[in-house]
Scaffold this active site. Structure first.
Site, short mmCIF file in Angstrom:
data_model
loop_
_atom_site.label_atom_id
_atom_site.label_comp_id
_atom_site.label_asym_id
_atom_site.label_seq_id
_atom_site.Cartn_x
_atom_site.Cartn_y
_atom_site.Cartn_z
N TYR A 151 0.84 -1.21 0.00
CA TYR A 151 0.00 0.00 0.00
C TYR A 151 0.87 1.25 0.00
O TYR A 151 0.56 2.25 -0.65
CB TYR A 151 -0.93 -0.01 1.22
CG TYR A 151 -1.74 1.26 1.38
CD1 TYR A 151 -2.56 1.73 0.37
CD2 TYR A 151 -1.65 2.01 2.56
CE1 TYR A 151 -3.29 2.91 0.52
CE2 TYR A 151 -2.39 3.18 2.73
CZ TYR A 151 -3.21 3.63 1.70
OH TYR A 151 -3.92 4.78 1.85
N ARG A 158 1.38 6.84 -6.71
CA ARG A 158 0.19 7.67 -6.91
C ARG A 158 0.53 9.14 -6.70
O ARG A 158 0.23 9.98 -7.55
CB ARG A 158 -0.92 7.24 -5.95
CG ARG A 158 -2.12 8.17 -5.98
CD ARG A 158 -3.33 7.65 -5.22
NE ARG A 158 -3.08 7.34 -3.82
CZ ARG A 158 -4.03 6.97 -2.96
NH1 ARG A 158 -5.28 6.83 -3.37
NH2 ARG A 158 -3.74 6.70 -1.70
N TYR A 211 -1.04 12.78 6.87
CA TYR A 211 -0.63 11.73 7.80
C TYR A 211 0.88 11.83 8.05
O TYR A 211 1.65 12.11 7.12
CB TYR A 211 -0.92 10.34 7.22
CG TYR A 211 -2.34 9.84 7.31
CD1 TYR A 211 -3.29 10.41 8.14
CD2 TYR A 211 -2.73 8.73 6.55
CE1 TYR A 211 -4.59 9.92 8.20
CE2 TYR A 211 -4.02 8.22 6.60
CZ TYR A 211 -4.95 8.83 7.43
OH TYR A 211 -6.22 8.33 7.48
N ARG A 224 -11.52 13.38 2.26
CA ARG A 224 -12.48 12.51 2.95
C ARG A 224 -13.79 12.37 2.18
O ARG A 224 -14.49 11.37 2.33
CB ARG A 224 -12.76 13.06 4.36
CG ARG A 224 -11.54 13.06 5.27
CD ARG A 224 -11.02 11.66 5.53
NE ARG A 224 -9.80 11.67 6.33
CZ ARG A 224 -9.07 10.57 6.56
NH1 ARG A 224 -9.43 9.40 6.07
NH2 ARG A 224 -7.98 10.66 7.28
N GLU A 335 -14.20 -1.13 6.57
CA GLU A 335 -14.17 0.21 5.98
C GLU A 335 -15.46 0.38 5.18
O GLU A 335 -15.95 -0.57 4.57
CB GLU A 335 -12.94 0.34 5.08
CG GLU A 335 -12.83 1.69 4.38
CD GLU A 335 -11.48 1.89 3.69
OE1 GLU A 335 -10.43 1.71 4.35
OE2 GLU A 335 -11.48 2.20 2.49
C1 3EB Z 1 -7.87 5.93 5.98
O1 3EB Z 1 -8.73 6.68 6.45
C2 3EB Z 1 -8.31 4.57 5.58
O2 3EB Z 1 -5.43 5.46 -0.08
O3 3EB Z 1 -7.02 6.18 -1.38
C3 3EB Z 1 -9.42 5.33 2.90
C4 3EB Z 1 -9.77 5.97 1.72
C5 3EB Z 1 -8.13 4.83 3.04
C6 3EB Z 1 -8.85 6.09 0.67
C7 3EB Z 1 -6.61 5.74 -0.29
C8 3EB Z 1 -7.22 4.95 1.99
C9 3EB Z 1 -7.57 5.58 0.81
O4 3EB Z 1 -6.67 6.25 5.88
C10 3EB Z 1 -7.73 4.12 4.28
#
Ligand code: 3EB
Length: 349
Positions: A151, A158, A211, A224, A335
């Site tokens: 990932y 990406r 992050y 989000r 999720e």
């Molecule tokens: C998170 O909140 C959970 O890498 O495109 C959620 C939505 C998550 C999109 C992405 C990853 C992605 O981090 C993981």
């Protein structure tokens, strides 16, 4: 309304249908604009499918997207740009990329970058430059990829592609989800349009593009949620993959019920945050969602939590599609991603 405005507002609609009902929409001379299938057969050109097992009793389902007004002569063009397949009416575009890693002999970082490069080329050429929503499916997402989790490798490629294309990789990144599939191709589906959607963040969570580095050398590139004017006075809310994360940390390790409850609180917070940017009013119990469950044996527990919170007869509970998939952090068990539509218009933040 001037014709120019009318063209900008070619309406987009979506409906969630069973596999037979979705296939019945296609006749020998006409196919719907496009669809995203869950557990649907491979090889239906207008309905790319996801290589994940359906856990809900209704079986295979599809989100069918429609464009234009009935009888207005909307023309759908289809084609390929590099490795991306697409369908467009000139206002909206739905595309799909399926890259077989074994056949390509490139790292997942390189494959992700290549996929997104062709994705952006597609959008530029079709004159539908703005991503509304992306769905990413990665084989063995939590496996090690030569010192870096796969990932995290994907996130590298990406983000690099976003930079290379001069696209917003932080504020203004598209709504997305990224899930793990056991096997098959790296699969990316994308919906784009002529106008930029409004990005939405969740005040309970650190923006994913911010992050800390403990989650990998490059951040995930997504917002989000996103709000889009889809025409005919309707607004769509595309909610990204949402999980049991508060701040930037996973909460409720090992407890799938609590993770599901925390996920519902996050969905609620995303909806509240969206309401600050639109006159439309959305409701958690009316989302069309996909619930990704890491362990199929947890499906009933997650269903019970959703039904207890929203009612077994709520549209959210009744329309939910459950899929077996890995979540991008190995400590996440569930999720949920979703879309929903309501009457209204967008407002600047
Ligand atoms: C998170 O909140 C959970 O890498 O495109 C959620 C939505 C998550 C999109 C992405 C990853 C992605 O981090 C993981």
């Amino acid at each position: 309304m001037r014709p120019q405005d009318d063209r900008l507002h070619s309406p987009l609609r979506v409906e969630r249908l069973s596999l037979p009902d979705s296939l019945a929409l296609a006749t020998h001379s006409h196919a719907p604009f496009a669809a995203l299938g869950y557990g649907t057969p491979h090889g239906v050109a207008w309905m790319p499918t996801v290589n994940a097992r359906v856990l809900s009793p209704q079986g295979a389902m599809a989100d069918v997207w429609h464009v234009g007004h009935a009888g207005d002569g909307t023309q759908v063009r289809s084609g390929t740009t590099g490795i991306a397949r697409w369908r467009t009416d000139g206002h909206w575009l739905l595309g799909a990329i399926d890259l077989d890693e074994a056949a390509e002999g490139q790292s997942l970082t390189e494959l992700a970058q290549r996929a997104y490069r062709d994705l952006f080329r597609t959008l530029d050429q079709a004159d539908t430059p703005h991503l509304q929503r992306i769905w990413n499916y990665l084989p063995r997402i939590n496996a090690d990829g030569g010192g870096l989790e796969r990932y995290r490798q994907f996130n590298l490629g990406r983000q690099e592609a976003f930079f290379e294309a001069g696209r917003a990789a932080f504020e203004g990144a598209p709504a997305a989800c990224a899930l793990g599939i056991r096997q098959g191709a790296l699969s990316i589906r994308f919906l784009a349009g002529r106008a930029a959607p409004l990005p939405v963040e969740n005040p309970r969570q650190v923006s994913a593009y911010r992050y800390p580095e403990t989650y990998g050398p490059r951040s995930p590139t997504f917002s989000r949620a996103a709000l889009a004017d889809i025409g005919d006075g309707q607004v769509a809310l595309f909610i990204s993959g949402t999980a049991s994360i508060v701040g930037h940390e996973t909460v409720h390790h090992g407890d799938v019920r609590e993770q599901a409850r925390e996920t519902l609180r996050n969905l609620e917070a995303v909806i509240a945050s969206a309401h600050a940017q639109t006159t439309a009013r959305f409701s958690l119990d009316a989302l069309d969602c996909v619930v990704y469950v890491r362990h199929p044996s947890d499906t009933e527990a997650v269903r019970e939590v959703i039904e207890a919170a929203l009612g077994a007869q709520s549209p959210m509970a009744r329309h939910a599609v459950y899929l077996e998939a890995d979540i991008c952090r190995s400590d996440l068990l569930v999720e949920i991603e979703a879309h929903t539509v309501a009457a209204g218009r967008l407002q600047a933040a």
